[in-house]
Motif scaffolding. Structure first.
Motif, PDB file in Angstrom:
ATOM      1  N   THR A 121       0.829  -1.210   0.000  1.00 25.68           N
ATOM      2  CA  THR A 121       0.000   0.000   0.000  1.00 25.68           C
ATOM      3  C   THR A 121       0.865   1.263   0.000  1.00 25.68           C
ATOM      4  N   LEU A 122       0.190   2.357  -0.392  1.00 24.13           N
ATOM      5  CA  LEU A 122       0.855   3.660  -0.376  1.00 24.13           C
ATOM      6  C   LEU A 122       1.395   3.977   1.016  1.00 24.13           C
ATOM      7  N   SER A 123       0.576   3.662   2.041  1.00 24.97           N
ATOM      8  CA  SER A 123       0.975   3.976   3.421  1.00 24.97           C
ATOM      9  C   SER A 123       2.264   3.247   3.777  1.00 24.97           C
ATOM     10  N   PHE A 163      -8.100  14.285  -6.105  1.00 20.80           N
ATOM     11  CA  PHE A 163      -8.182  12.826  -6.003  1.00 20.80           C
ATOM     12  C   PHE A 163      -7.044  12.240  -6.840  1.00 20.80           C
ATOM     13  N   PHE A 164      -6.116  11.554  -6.171  1.00 24.46           N
ATOM     14  CA  PHE A 164      -4.942  10.995  -6.845  1.00 24.46           C
ATOM     15  C   PHE A 164      -5.228   9.533  -7.186  1.00 24.46           C
ATOM     16  N   TYR A 165      -5.073   9.185  -8.444  1.00 25.66           N
ATOM     17  CA  TYR A 165      -5.431   7.843  -8.919  1.00 25.66           C
ATOM     18  C   TYR A 165      -4.196   7.130  -9.479  1.00 25.66           C
ATOM     19  N   GLY A 215       3.458   8.674   8.570  1.00 26.37           N
ATOM     20  CA  GLY A 215       2.098   8.435   8.062  1.00 26.37           C
ATOM     21  C   GLY A 215       1.789   9.209   6.790  1.00 26.37           C
ATOM     22  N   VAL A 216       0.689   8.884   6.181  1.00 23.72           N
ATOM     23  CA  VAL A 216       0.256   9.578   4.961  1.00 23.72           C
ATOM     24  C   VAL A 216      -1.017  10.368   5.222  1.00 23.72           C
ATOM     25  N   THR A 217      -1.861   9.859   6.153  1.00 24.75           N
ATOM     26  CA  THR A 217      -3.184  10.468   6.312  1.00 24.75           C
ATOM     27  C   THR A 217      -3.216  11.451   7.479  1.00 24.75           C
ATOM     28  N   LEU A 260       1.186  19.755   6.452  1.00 24.60           N
ATOM     29  CA  LEU A 260       1.729  20.405   5.256  1.00 24.60           C
ATOM     30  C   LEU A 260       1.776  19.404   4.098  1.00 24.60           C
ATOM     31  N   ALA A 261       1.900  19.921   2.880  1.00 24.54           N
ATOM     32  CA  ALA A 261       2.084  19.025   1.724  1.00 24.54           C
ATOM     33  C   ALA A 261       3.397  18.266   1.918  1.00 24.54           C
ATOM     34  N   ARG A 262       3.412  17.008   1.495  1.00 26.09           N
ATOM     35  CA  ARG A 262       4.632  16.186   1.653  1.00 26.09           C
ATOM     36  C   ARG A 262       5.850  16.851   1.035  1.00 26.09           C
ATOM     37  N   ILE A 263       5.656  17.549  -0.100  1.00 27.09           N
ATOM     38  CA  ILE A 263       6.808  18.115  -0.800  1.00 27.09           C
ATOM     39  C   ILE A 263       7.463  19.264  -0.025  1.00 27.09           C
ATOM     40  N   VAL A 282       4.610   2.325   1.726  1.00 27.46           N
ATOM     41  CA  VAL A 282       5.737   2.927   0.994  1.00 27.46           C
ATOM     42  C   VAL A 282       6.232   4.150   1.754  1.00 27.46           C
ATOM     43  N   TYR A 283       5.291   5.066   2.085  1.00 28.41           N
ATOM     44  CA  TYR A 283       5.711   6.333   2.705  1.00 28.41           C
ATOM     45  C   TYR A 283       6.228   6.136   4.130  1.00 28.41           C
ATOM     46  N   ALA A 284       5.794   5.036   4.803  1.00 28.10           N
ATOM     47  CA  ALA A 284       6.259   4.782   6.179  1.00 28.10           C
ATOM     48  C   ALA A 284       7.781   4.637   6.219  1.00 28.10           C
ATOM     49  N   HIS A 337       5.264  21.465  -8.802  1.00 33.08           N
ATOM     50  CA  HIS A 337       5.463  20.029  -8.604  1.00 33.08           C
ATOM     51  C   HIS A 337       4.717  19.263  -9.687  1.00 33.08           C
ATOM     52  N   THR A 338       5.043  17.989  -9.784  1.00 30.63           N
ATOM     53  CA  THR A 338       4.235  17.077 -10.587  1.00 30.63           C
ATOM     54  C   THR A 338       3.634  16.078  -9.600  1.00 30.63           C
ATOM     55  N   ASP A 339       2.534  15.421 -10.001  1.00 31.45           N
ATOM     56  CA  ASP A 339       1.842  14.557  -9.040  1.00 31.45           C
ATOM     57  C   ASP A 339       2.292  13.103  -9.126  1.00 31.45           C
ATOM     58  N   ASN A 340       2.268  12.451  -7.972  1.00 31.04           N
ATOM     59  CA  ASN A 340       2.501  11.014  -7.876  1.00 31.04           C
ATOM     60  C   ASN A 340       1.188  10.302  -8.177  1.00 31.04           C
ATOM     61  N   THR A 399      -5.421   5.039  -4.167  1.00 35.34           N
ATOM     62  CA  THR A 399      -6.058   6.350  -4.310  1.00 35.34           C
ATOM     63  C   THR A 399      -5.888   7.162  -3.034  1.00 35.34           C
ATOM     64  N   ALA A 400      -5.950   8.467  -3.172  1.00 34.21           N
ATOM     65  CA  ALA A 400      -5.916   9.355  -1.996  1.00 34.21           C
ATOM     66  C   ALA A 400      -6.776  10.574  -2.293  1.00 34.21           C
ATOM     67  N   LEU A 401      -7.546  10.980  -1.299  1.00 34.06           N
ATOM     68  CA  LEU A 401      -8.346  12.206  -1.425  1.00 34.06           C
ATOM     69  C   LEU A 401      -7.679  13.272  -0.560  1.00 34.06           C
ATOM     70  N   GLN A 402      -7.383  14.412  -1.179  1.00 36.21           N
ATOM     71  CA  GLN A 402      -6.651  15.470  -0.480  1.00 36.21           C
ATOM     72  C   GLN A 402      -7.506  16.728  -0.411  1.00 36.21           C
ATOM     73  N   LEU A 403      -7.770  17.188   0.827  1.00 35.37           N
ATOM     74  CA  LEU A 403      -8.455  18.474   1.004  1.00 35.37           C
ATOM     75  C   LEU A 403      -7.366  19.521   1.177  1.00 35.37           C
ATOM     76  N   ASN A 404      -7.404  20.554   0.349  1.00 33.65           N
ATOM     77  CA  ASN A 404      -6.391  21.621   0.432  1.00 33.65           C
ATOM     78  C   ASN A 404      -7.030  22.926   0.889  1.00 33.65           C
ATOM     79  N   SER A 405      -6.321  23.655   1.749  1.00 32.71           N
ATOM     80  CA  SER A 405      -6.783  24.987   2.154  1.00 32.71           C
ATOM     81  C   SER A 405      -5.632  25.976   1.985  1.00 32.71           C
ATOM     82  N   GLY A 465       1.041  29.171  -2.630  1.00 31.17           N
ATOM     83  CA  GLY A 465       0.105  28.193  -2.079  1.00 31.17           C
ATOM     84  C   GLY A 465       0.696  26.790  -2.122  1.00 31.17           C
ATOM     85  N   LEU A 466       1.078  26.375  -3.313  1.00 33.38           N
ATOM     86  CA  LEU A 466       1.803  25.103  -3.476  1.00 33.38           C
ATOM     87  C   LEU A 466       2.926  25.373  -4.468  1.00 33.38           C
ATOM     88  N   ALA A 467       4.140  24.964  -4.111  1.00 32.52           N
ATOM     89  CA  ALA A 467       5.293  25.169  -4.992  1.00 32.52           C
ATOM     90  C   ALA A 467       5.168  24.262  -6.225  1.00 32.52           C
TER      91      ALA A 467
HETATM   92  C1  LIG Z   1      -1.064  10.125  -3.170  1.00 29.72           C
HETATM   93  C2  LIG Z   1      -0.396  11.164  -2.786  1.00 29.72           C
HETATM   94  C3  LIG Z   1      -0.072  12.302  -3.677  1.00 29.72           C
HETATM   95  C4  LIG Z   1       0.575  13.294  -2.759  1.00 29.72           C
HETATM   96  C5  LIG Z   1       1.277  12.389  -1.823  1.00 29.72           C
HETATM   97  C6  LIG Z   1       0.176  11.395  -1.462  1.00 29.72           C
HETATM   98  O1  LIG Z   1       0.620  10.255  -0.860  1.00 29.72           O
HETATM   99  C7  LIG Z   1      -0.843  12.081  -0.535  1.00 29.72           C
HETATM  100  C8  LIG Z   1      -0.701  13.578  -0.572  1.00 29.72           C
HETATM  101  C9  LIG Z   1      -0.485  14.120  -1.979  1.00 29.72           C
HETATM  102  C10 LIG Z   1       0.033  15.544  -2.003  1.00 29.72           C
HETATM  103  C11 LIG Z   1      -1.075  16.602  -1.870  1.00 29.72           C
HETATM  104  C12 LIG Z   1      -0.452  18.014  -1.938  1.00 29.72           C
HETATM  105  C13 LIG Z   1       0.565  18.151  -3.082  1.00 29.72           C
HETATM  106  C14 LIG Z   1       1.509  16.918  -3.126  1.00 29.72           C
HETATM  107  C15 LIG Z   1       2.612  17.120  -4.155  1.00 29.72           C
HETATM  108  C16 LIG Z   1       2.015  16.643  -1.743  1.00 29.72           C
HETATM  109  O2  LIG Z   1       3.046  17.033  -1.263  1.00 29.72           O
HETATM  110  O3  LIG Z   1       1.121  15.799  -1.085  1.00 29.72           O
HETATM  111  C17 LIG Z   1       0.695  15.660  -3.346  1.00 29.72           C
HETATM  112  C18 LIG Z   1       1.478  14.333  -3.423  1.00 29.72           C
HETATM  113  C19 LIG Z   1       1.962  13.999  -4.801  1.00 29.72           C
HETATM  114  O4  LIG Z   1       1.305  14.191  -5.812  1.00 29.72           O
HETATM  115  O5  LIG Z   1       3.085  13.496  -4.893  1.00 29.72           O
END
Ligand SMILES: C=C1C[C@]23C[C@@]1(O)CC[C@H]2[C@@]12CCC[C@@](C)(C(=O)O1)[C@H]2[C@@H]3C(=O)O
Ligand SMILES: O=C(O)CCC(=O)C(=O)O
Ligand SMILES: [Fe+2]
Length: 356
Positions: free
Chosen positions: A3-5, A292-294, A112-114, A118-121, A7-9, A221-224, A199-205, A217-219
């Motif tokens: 699982t994604l969790s 929603f990341f797929y 953790g992932v959930t 802050l954004a992981r990046i 991997v990130y652990a 990036h490309t999505d995973n 999949t992951a659902l991300q609420l952003n503010s 707001g967000l630097a």
């Molecule tokens: C599935 C995912 C994509 C994401 C990393 C994650 O595991 C959950 C958070 C996602 C997110 C949301 C904000 C922007 C982003 C770049 C980040 O830092 O966390 C994305 C990640 C991604 O696309 O790599």
């Protein structure tokens, strides 16, 4: 590794790279969040990215073409009820309006992932972003209970429904993409069964900012993901298009933005660009978005698909877990290079496993 969790652990973050600023108490942008003005956040151009009717008989062709030329498009007639999108946003608004001390009860753990954070990046940049997020994978129950000990059920029901409808839409979009790439669905056996994909659902503010030109707001990036489905009501999302530069993706009422992520870039053998995007602080109000990341299951082998005879694969075979792990580990040092020159981004190279 499944699982994604999991991997990130393996790549725990520092607590400082998880805890958002207490936005309620700030009157100026602190140095820790002030980005150089030369980064050109002020670009005001609108990009005319395609809006596609999913019920159009030519949808597969239109989607494939948009992926190839833009790496991003909007969809209408997508079967996700608009009132569900409203409800998800309204729940997000309530969550982010909680007092900081309450939100911190649902803070993401270092490995953790959930949860809230802050954004992981964030750990890859030397300035923080004007952003707080809440990540949901599967049931949000544990974190929702921490936020609202006696009143968590409505939030959970809406988020579970949102994830289900988003996944159904993602499956439809993926079928269209496979048709365009002339890839047999046999190669994507996981696709037919809901709940098997990662999949992951991300609420952003993006809270109201006292000096929007200094904060981001967000630097970039490309999505995973294979692709990400996004709901934005207020503008702020920008994409970087080679030869054009940064431009806004205009919010269209009822439409959802779909952007190509790293995994579809690999599967398409670089036919589809993994679109570089960011969020700028433009409007004088708090902005929310839902992403929603797929992605395929973590053990799925990513190989360039649909190659014609004699065509060379640009990427070597890698599992989804291995790709996410490598990006989580190495991005910081040298693999994500985002160079700015004067007003615009000069060169971008994202982490890719080049076949050589
Ligand atoms: C599935 C995912 C994509 C994401 C990393 C994650 O595991 C959950 C958070 C996602 C997110 C949301 C904000 C922007 C982003 C770049 C980040 O830092 O966390 C994305 C990640 C991604 O696309 O790599
Ligand atoms: O808020 C947005 O418009 C973009 C969000 C985003 O890029 C993400 O969650 O990965
Ligand atoms: Fe993104």
């Amino acid at each position: 590794m499944s699982t994604l969790s999991e991997v990130y652990a393996q790549y725990p973050l520092k607590v400082d790279d998880i805890i958002p600023l207490d936005f309620d108490s700030v009157v100026t942008v602190p140095d820790s969040h002030a980005w150089p003005i030369s980064d050109g956040f002020e670009s005001n151009d609108w990009l005319s990215i395609p809006t596609i009717d999913l019920k159009d008989p030519d949808a597969a062709k239109l989607i494939g073409h948009a992926c190839e030329t833009w790496g991003v498009f909007q969809v209408v007639n997508h079967d996700i009820p608009l009132n569900l999108l409203d409800e998800v946003e309204s729940e997000a608004r309530q969550l982010f309006s909680l007092p900081t001390t309450q939100k911190l009860k649902a803070l993401r753990s270092p490995g953790g992932v959930t949860g809230y954070g802050l954004a992981r990046i964030s750990s890859f940049f030397n300035k923080f972003m004007w952003h707080e997020g809440f990540t949901i994978i599967g049931s949000p129950l544990d974190h929702a209970r921490e936020l609202w000990p006696n009143d968590y059920q409505k939030f959970c029901d809406i988020m579970v429904d949102g994830q289900k409808k988003m996944e159904e839409l993602a499956i439809t979009i993926m079928h269209n993409i496979l048709e365009y790439l002339a890839v047999s669905e046999e190669e994507m056996k996981w696709l037919g069964s809901p709940g098997v994909a990662s999949t992951a659902l991300q609420l952003n503010s993006y809270p109201l900012c006292p000096d929007p030109n200094r904060a981001i707001g967000l630097a970039p990036h490309t999505d995973n993901s294979l692709f990400t489905i996004l709901h934005q009501r207020i503008s702020g999302l920008q994409i970087f298009k080679e030869g054009v530069g940064w431009g806004f993706v205009q919010p269209v009422t009822g439409a959802l933005v779909v952007n190509v992520g790293d995994l579809l870039h690999i599967l398409s053998n670089a036919r589809f660009p993994s679109v570089v995007h960011r969020v700028v602080m433009k409007e004088a109000k708090q902005r929310f978005s839902v992403a929603f990341f797929y992605s395929p299951p973590a053990d799925f082998n990513l190989d360039p698909l649909g190659l014609s005879f004699g065509q060379i694969p640009l990427y070597r075979s890698v599992t989804v877990a291995e790709y996410f792990g490598r990006k989580a580990k190495d991005l910081e040092k040298h693999l994500l290079r985002l160079e700015f020159s004067g007003e615009s981004m000069k060169s971008i190279s994202i982490f890719m496993l080049v076949f050589a």
